[in-house]
Write a protein that holds these residues in place. Structure first.
Motif, PDB file in Angstrom:
ATOM      1  N   GLU A 400       0.823  -1.210   0.000  1.00 33.67           N
ATOM      2  CA  GLU A 400       0.000   0.000   0.000  1.00 33.67           C
ATOM      3  C   GLU A 400       0.853   1.255   0.000  1.00 33.67           C
ATOM      4  O   GLU A 400       0.701   2.153  -0.822  1.00 33.67           O
ATOM      5  N   ASP A 401       1.771   1.320   0.936  1.00 31.31           N
ATOM      6  CA  ASP A 401       2.660   2.473   1.064  1.00 31.31           C
ATOM      7  C   ASP A 401       3.810   2.088   1.983  1.00 31.31           C
ATOM      8  O   ASP A 401       3.951   0.923   2.365  1.00 31.31           O
ATOM      9  N   GLU A 402       4.628   3.082   2.352  1.00 35.30           N
ATOM     10  CA  GLU A 402       5.803   2.790   3.165  1.00 35.30           C
ATOM     11  C   GLU A 402       5.438   2.212   4.524  1.00 35.30           C
ATOM     12  O   GLU A 402       6.139   1.349   5.057  1.00 35.30           O
ATOM     13  N   LEU A 425       9.543   5.546  -4.418  1.00 38.75           N
ATOM     14  CA  LEU A 425       8.963   4.592  -5.359  1.00 38.75           C
ATOM     15  C   LEU A 425       8.575   3.277  -4.692  1.00 38.75           C
ATOM     16  O   LEU A 425       7.689   2.570  -5.178  1.00 38.75           O
ATOM     17  N   GLY A 426       9.249   2.954  -3.614  1.00 41.85           N
ATOM     18  CA  GLY A 426       8.980   1.702  -2.942  1.00 41.85           C
ATOM     19  C   GLY A 426       9.973   1.470  -1.825  1.00 41.85           C
ATOM     20  O   GLY A 426      10.738   2.369  -1.460  1.00 41.85           O
ATOM     21  N   SER A 427       9.982   0.256  -1.306  1.00 43.31           N
ATOM     22  CA  SER A 427      10.867  -0.092  -0.199  1.00 43.31           C
ATOM     23  C   SER A 427      11.658  -1.350  -0.531  1.00 43.31           C
ATOM     24  O   SER A 427      11.252  -2.158  -1.367  1.00 43.31           O
ATOM     25  N   CYS A 428      12.787  -1.493   0.153  1.00 44.47           N
ATOM     26  CA  CYS A 428      13.628  -2.684  -0.011  1.00 44.47           C
ATOM     27  C   CYS A 428      13.497  -3.542   1.230  1.00 44.47           C
ATOM     28  O   CYS A 428      13.789  -3.090   2.350  1.00 44.47           O
ATOM     29  N   ALA A 429      13.073  -4.795   1.051  1.00 41.53           N
ATOM     30  CA  ALA A 429      12.904  -5.699   2.186  1.00 41.53           C
ATOM     31  C   ALA A 429      14.242  -6.067   2.809  1.00 41.53           C
ATOM     32  O   ALA A 429      14.298  -6.565   3.932  1.00 41.53           O
ATOM     33  N   GLY A 430      15.322  -5.804   2.064  1.00 41.55           N
ATOM     34  CA  GLY A 430      16.647  -6.079   2.603  1.00 41.55           C
ATOM     35  C   GLY A 430      17.342  -4.835   3.113  1.00 41.55           C
ATOM     36  O   GLY A 430      18.514  -4.886   3.480  1.00 41.55           O
ATOM     37  N   LYS A 431      16.646  -3.706   3.111  1.00 42.96           N
ATOM     38  CA  LYS A 431      17.182  -2.415   3.553  1.00 42.96           C
ATOM     39  C   LYS A 431      18.435  -2.009   2.783  1.00 42.96           C
ATOM     40  O   LYS A 431      19.266  -1.260   3.278  1.00 42.96           O
ATOM     41  N   GLY A 432      18.605  -2.552   1.570  1.00 46.59           N
ATOM     42  CA  GLY A 432      19.734  -2.171   0.728  1.00 46.59           C
ATOM     43  C   GLY A 432      21.072  -2.639   1.233  1.00 46.59           C
ATOM     44  O   GLY A 432      22.118  -2.200   0.744  1.00 46.59           O
ATOM     45  N   ALA A 433      21.077  -3.566   2.206  1.00 43.95           N
ATOM     46  CA  ALA A 433      22.333  -4.004   2.811  1.00 43.95           C
ATOM     47  C   ALA A 433      23.216  -4.703   1.782  1.00 43.95           C
ATOM     48  O   ALA A 433      22.824  -5.695   1.183  1.00 43.95           O
ATOM     49  N   PRO A 451       7.245  -2.251  -4.285  1.00 47.38           N
ATOM     50  CA  PRO A 451       6.774  -0.986  -4.877  1.00 47.38           C
ATOM     51  C   PRO A 451       5.497  -0.511  -4.194  1.00 47.38           C
ATOM     52  O   PRO A 451       4.623  -1.310  -3.844  1.00 47.38           O
ATOM     53  N   TRP A 452       5.406   0.823  -4.005  1.00 46.98           N
ATOM     54  CA  TRP A 452       4.212   1.383  -3.366  1.00 46.98           C
ATOM     55  C   TRP A 452       3.097   1.515  -4.398  1.00 46.98           C
ATOM     56  O   TRP A 452       3.337   1.833  -5.571  1.00 46.98           O
ATOM     57  N   LEU A 453       1.910   1.325  -3.945  1.00 45.43           N
ATOM     58  CA  LEU A 453       0.757   1.310  -4.838  1.00 45.43           C
ATOM     59  C   LEU A 453       0.555   2.644  -5.560  1.00 45.43           C
ATOM     60  O   LEU A 453       0.208   2.676  -6.742  1.00 45.43           O
ATOM     61  N   ASP A 454       0.768   3.742  -4.850  1.00 46.05           N
ATOM     62  CA  ASP A 454       0.480   5.066  -5.440  1.00 46.05           C
ATOM     63  C   ASP A 454       1.732   5.794  -5.915  1.00 46.05           C
ATOM     64  O   ASP A 454       1.699   6.995  -6.171  1.00 46.05           O
ATOM     65  N   ALA A 455       2.865   5.077  -6.073  1.00 46.09           N
ATOM     66  CA  ALA A 455       4.108   5.722  -6.517  1.00 46.09           C
ATOM     67  C   ALA A 455       4.070   5.967  -8.030  1.00 46.09           C
ATOM     68  O   ALA A 455       3.366   5.275  -8.764  1.00 46.09           O
ATOM     69  N   PRO A 456       4.815   6.957  -8.528  1.00 47.99           N
ATOM     70  CA  PRO A 456       4.804   7.302  -9.966  1.00 47.99           C
ATOM     71  C   PRO A 456       5.663   6.359 -10.803  1.00 47.99           C
ATOM     72  O   PRO A 456       6.676   6.764 -11.383  1.00 47.99           O
ATOM     73  N   VAL A 488       8.841  -3.019 -14.691  1.00 46.45           N
ATOM     74  CA  VAL A 488       8.088  -1.797 -14.376  1.00 46.45           C
ATOM     75  C   VAL A 488       6.683  -1.880 -14.972  1.00 46.45           C
ATOM     76  O   VAL A 488       5.688  -1.506 -14.326  1.00 46.45           O
ATOM     77  N   ARG A 489       6.577  -2.373 -16.202  1.00 49.70           N
ATOM     78  CA  ARG A 489       5.257  -2.522 -16.828  1.00 49.70           C
ATOM     79  C   ARG A 489       4.375  -3.463 -16.024  1.00 49.70           C
ATOM     80  O   ARG A 489       3.164  -3.228 -15.869  1.00 49.70           O
ATOM     81  N   GLU A 490       4.968  -4.544 -15.500  1.00 48.84           N
ATOM     82  CA  GLU A 490       4.193  -5.480 -14.706  1.00 48.84           C
ATOM     83  C   GLU A 490       3.721  -4.833 -13.399  1.00 48.84           C
ATOM     84  O   GLU A 490       2.604  -5.096 -12.943  1.00 48.84           O
ATOM     85  N   VAL A 491       4.578  -4.006 -12.789  1.00 48.38           N
ATOM     86  CA  VAL A 491       4.182  -3.298 -11.567  1.00 48.38           C
ATOM     87  C   VAL A 491       3.028  -2.346 -11.866  1.00 48.38           C
ATOM     88  O   VAL A 491       2.035  -2.278 -11.115  1.00 48.38           O
ATOM     89  N   ILE A 492       3.154  -1.609 -12.953  1.00 45.25           N
ATOM     90  CA  ILE A 492       2.079  -0.679 -13.341  1.00 45.25           C
ATOM     91  C   ILE A 492       0.785  -1.443 -13.577  1.00 45.25           C
ATOM     92  O   ILE A 492      -0.305  -1.014 -13.149  1.00 45.25           O
ATOM     93  N   SER A 493       0.879  -2.591 -14.234  1.00 47.90           N
ATOM     94  CA  SER A 493      -0.308  -3.396 -14.501  1.00 47.90           C
ATOM     95  C   SER A 493      -0.935  -3.921 -13.217  1.00 47.90           C
ATOM     96  O   SER A 493      -2.158  -3.898 -13.044  1.00 47.90           O
TER      97      SER A 493
END
Length: 509
Positions: A400-402, A425-433, A451-456, A488-493
């Motif tokens: 949904e969001d962060e 745009l979204g979050s990393c479940a690994g915190k980018g480690a 990816p967040w639902l309402d991100a561009p 990205v297209r799949e996320v948008i879809s």
């Protein structure tokens, strides 16, 4: 005098030495029924007990004919000669006389299928040496017959020329799907790090499996991100006598460093094997043939490394349209074919391809440049529309969001692209480690991305498509971000589907 009596008399007067020194410097007792020695990363094993039902009479002469090759040639060449003779004996009709003459060879040749004619060429080398040393069991007329009726060697390059779907190079879509599948399987804990590294290094360097079996930790230079790949089939003393350097990507370099640090922490040294036998084999080797002073002590044999790699990759092999969506056939040789094919398609000369692949003869690289790149381009495009639905590019989970992400805004977890927006745009479940990938482009095809639902996400897609247009004159460069674009297209879809479903639910309420 019968052959049996002649061979028995020879065995009495001619004995093999108590010790023989191989080309690699190993020693063994040739009087034993099993010859076993180490040759660089290889372990050679010849079992003369395979000569049965009367054929054991050939054993003294066969050993004497093989000894010159043991002293001056590679173990694989000796093994090929031995196997050629065993195949000849096993497939020759039994006769009253055990003498190998021109008739015996002609009868054997008649049993070979067209794709097996090369076997006669290998056998020819051994029998010529046999007659040259005046050993009993093979007639001089047989050697003359073989010289006059030499068969062609093993046909090379057909799998590359025909783009064989089982043995040949991977297509562009197969290449991308395999790369992503290995990354995702490692992230899920289904694939050990060494297997992921070998997958990436096979794709990056195109080496033979024996070259990777010869690697040591010290062969990687972290400062320059280069790997010195040992060269085999050079005719030198051993596989680590010469090297060819390869540039390694930043992401793979980080994985190599993690692999190296883990091994060093466990007590290994810089001179330890990159792919050690106790790392690759869960229970370790059954017995250690090499002495600790051996340069290749602790190394996996090429055969062992290949078999474990194939077994682990088989579990995660992605489907391919070229096999009616059955899993891809994955063996190390296909990576080498793919590397050479891609170099040819990028316009590399035969000389450069040969140097990178470690070939001394330019004829060996002819197959890579024999097919038109335009044909391959059309071929891959025709397949992509079928393969793409199965090779899903986006492997994460839309949130949904962060606030609904795994780490809820913890430092390092938020993914930005300030080139297009200040919004996340979204979050990393690994915190980018420990992540050295290009953000956010690589994130969209990572299983850790949320990816967040309402991100561009549309803005990200527009930027990637615009960058792709800059490389329209270079198909290979233009395709670099094709997988992220699909992701990205799949996320948008997916986001559109979620909003649509919510709209229907609100309308029904």
């Amino acid at each position: 005098m019968s052959l049996a009596i002649e061979l028995k008399s020879y065995a009495l007067v001619q004995t093999v030495p108590e010790r023989v020194i191989t080309r690699s410097g190993s020693t063994f007792d040739p009087r034993l029924n099993v010859w076993e020695w180490s040759d660089g990363p290889f372990i050679a094993r010849l079992d003369f007990g395979q000569l049965i039902a009367g054929a054991e009479a050939y054993k003294p002469s066969l050993k004497a004919a093989l000894l010159p090759y043991v002293r001056g040639h590679s173990s694989s060449h000796v093994d090929n000669l031995f196997r050629a003779f065993i195949h000849f004996i096993d497939n020759s009709p039994r006769r009253a006389s055990w003498v190998i003459d021109e008739q015996a060879v002609a009868n054997y040749a008649a049993t070979l299928r067209p794709n097996e004619k090369w076997r006669l060429g290998t056998l020819n080398g051994l029998l010529q040496k046999w007659v040259e040393l005046r050993l009993p069991g093979v007639t001089a007329d047989c050697a003359a017959y073989l010289r006059e009726h030499r068969k062609p060697g093993n046909t090379k390059g057909d799998a590359v020329r025909t783009r064989d779907s089982v043995k040949g190079p991977f297509s562009e879509d197969e290449y991308t799907a395999l790369y992503s599948a290995a990354d995702a399987a490692y992230g899920r804990g289904e694939l050990p790090l060494w297997t992921l590294l070998l997958t990436r290094l096979l794709l990056a360097c195109g080496g033979r499996i024996s070259q990777y079996a010869s690697l040591k930790l010290c062969d990687f230079d972290p400062k320059g991100s280069t790997l010195k790949l040992p060269q085999v089939k050079t005719g030198q003393d051993h596989a680590r006598a010469s090297f060819v350097p390869f540039d390694i990507s930043a992401q793979t370099s980080q994985l190599i460093l993690a692999h190296r640090d883990e091994l060093l922490a466990s007590g290994k040294t810089e001179n330890s094997p990159f792919f050690s036998s106790d790392l690759v084999m869960p229970r370790g080797p059954r017995r250690q043939i090499r002495a600790e002073s051996d340069l290749f002590f602790g190394h996996c044999t090429p055969h062992t490394l290949s078999q474990w790699f194939i077994q682990l990759l088989r579990e995660i092999a992605p489907p391919t349209a070229r096999l009616d969506f059955a899993p891809m056939h994955i063996v190390p040789q296909r990576f080498r074919y793919t590397f050479g094919t891609r170099m040819a398609e990028e316009g590399a000369s035969k000389l450069v391809i040969a140097e990178r692949l470690g070939h001394a003869d330019l004829q060996n690289v002819e197959c890579y440049v024999s097919a038109s790149p335009k044909i391959i381009e059309s071929y891959d495009k025709a397949l992509s529309k079928f393969l793409a639905p199965l090779a899903q590019a986006f492997k994460g989970q839309v949130v949904e969001d962060e606030a609904h992400s795994t780490h809820r805004g913890a430092p390092g977890s938020r993914i930005h692209d300030f080139r297009i927006t200040t919004e996340g745009l979204g979050s990393c479940a690994g915190k980018g480690a420990g992540c050295g990938f290009n953000k956010p482009v690589a994130c969209y095809s990572s299983f850790r991305f949320e990816p967040w639902l309402d991100a561009p996400h549309e803005k990200v897609l527009h930027r990637l498509e615009a960058e792709r247009q800059k490389w329209t004159s270079d198909d290979r460069m233009a395709a670099v971000n094709d997988e992220p674009i699909r992701a990205v297209r799949e996320v948008i879809s997916l986001c559109a589907q979620i909003w649509s479903q919510r709209g229907r639910e609100e309308g029904a309420a």
